[in-house]
Design a protein around this motif. Sequence first.
Motif, PDB file in Angstrom:
ATOM      1  N   LEU A   1       0.733  -1.136   0.013  1.00  0.00           N
ATOM      2  CA  LEU A   1      -0.121   0.089  -0.075  1.00  0.00           C
ATOM      3  C   LEU A   1       0.848   1.195  -0.121  1.00  0.00           C
ATOM      4  N   ARG A   2       1.995   1.262   0.800  1.00  0.00           N
ATOM      5  CA  ARG A   2       2.840   2.348   0.798  1.00  0.00           C
ATOM      6  C   ARG A   2       3.573   2.436  -0.408  1.00  0.00           C
ATOM      7  N   ALA A   3       3.941   1.330  -1.194  1.00  0.00           N
ATOM      8  CA  ALA A   3       4.441   1.451  -2.453  1.00  0.00           C
ATOM      9  C   ALA A   3       3.483   1.964  -3.693  1.00  0.00           C
ATOM     10  N   GLY A   4       2.217   1.738  -3.529  1.00  0.00           N
ATOM     11  CA  GLY A   4       1.509   2.218  -4.361  1.00  0.00           C
ATOM     12  C   GLY A   4       1.084   3.792  -4.132  1.00  0.00           C
ATOM     13  N   GLN A   5       1.417   4.162  -2.991  1.00  0.00           N
ATOM     14  CA  GLN A   5       1.173   5.645  -2.680  1.00  0.00           C
ATOM     15  C   GLN A   5       2.328   6.245  -3.211  1.00  0.00           C
ATOM     16  N   VAL A   6       3.578   5.618  -2.985  1.00  0.00           N
ATOM     17  CA  VAL A   6       4.721   6.416  -3.588  1.00  0.00           C
ATOM     18  C   VAL A   6       4.797   6.313  -5.132  1.00  0.00           C
ATOM     19  N   MET A   7       3.980   5.392  -5.844  1.00  0.00           N
ATOM     20  CA  MET A   7       3.918   5.282  -7.251  1.00  0.00           C
ATOM     21  C   MET A   7       2.904   6.207  -7.702  1.00  0.00           C
ATOM     22  N   GLY A   8       1.987   6.835  -6.874  1.00  0.00           N
ATOM     23  CA  GLY A   8       0.926   7.806  -7.406  1.00  0.00           C
ATOM     24  C   GLY A   8      -0.342   7.108  -7.612  1.00  0.00           C
TER      25      GLY A   8
END
Length: 292
Positions: free
Chosen positions: A186-193
């Motif tokens: 989920l954090r990676a998805g937020q970083v990727m926008g």
Amino acid sequence: MPETTERENRHVQGLDALELQPARGKDDRDIAKVAGRIWSATWPKLAAIAFVLLAWQAVVWSGWRSEFVFPGPDRVLPTLFHELTTPEFWTAVQVTMQRAFTGFALALVVGVLIGLAVSRFRPLRSAIGSLITGLQTMPSIVWFPFAMLLYGITESAIMFVIVLGAAPSIAGGLTSGIDYVNPSLLRAGQVMGLRGIQHYTLLIVPAALPMFVSGLKQGWAFAWRSLMAGELLVIINQQNSIGWALSQARQLNDAERLLSYIIIVLVIGIIIDIFFNWADRALRRRWGVSQN
């Protein structure tokens, strides 16, 4: 000069043969490995079938019930093989499976929409989360009187009960899968926008697939049970189906044919279960959860 070229060609061919030989050995080992896996997965099922047939025949020989009402496999299996050769049998299977896949597809759409909505909106989960769990515990046959009151003796009544039986399990499986998505993803998805629909289609739903497949498997089980109950209760214009054949065999006291169609229902259920198990193993291997 030509002799030198010929020797070089033979030399190259020899090197090619050395390179290709291990590949052929590897292919042979791969084939043997696949055959071993197939056999290791097959022999327990064959042993179980043999055990069931022997136990069934032993119960018949014990005289527990008259063979008129409880025939043995020596009488049922020939009847089953005869049914497999009749066009009426395949028509019945076609009608039943068409209903099953149509109802399950409708339940899949409804279940996915409910599961996504419940996982997205916390107040909605608080409001109907327990209701979804309660619907999973209700026997499907309870809904048929109400379905026939709403739709009469029609296909819609059967579809209505299939959806009510299967959709809660599908929604619950998807919701549980989303709940257990790794927070790092989920954090990676937020970083990727990733936002909105892409957040679900590219991250949440693929990550929830392993547990979602379990929900699909359970949903199919409920859909199949609902359909069998529906075809026994809702006879539509004497339309041929597996449930109608079961009902006809019961009315005619044809125990051999009745047990034959019960075996057919069991076999179809096992085949679908094998498919879901294969899909589950494939997803687990892809996600690195299982090495088998």
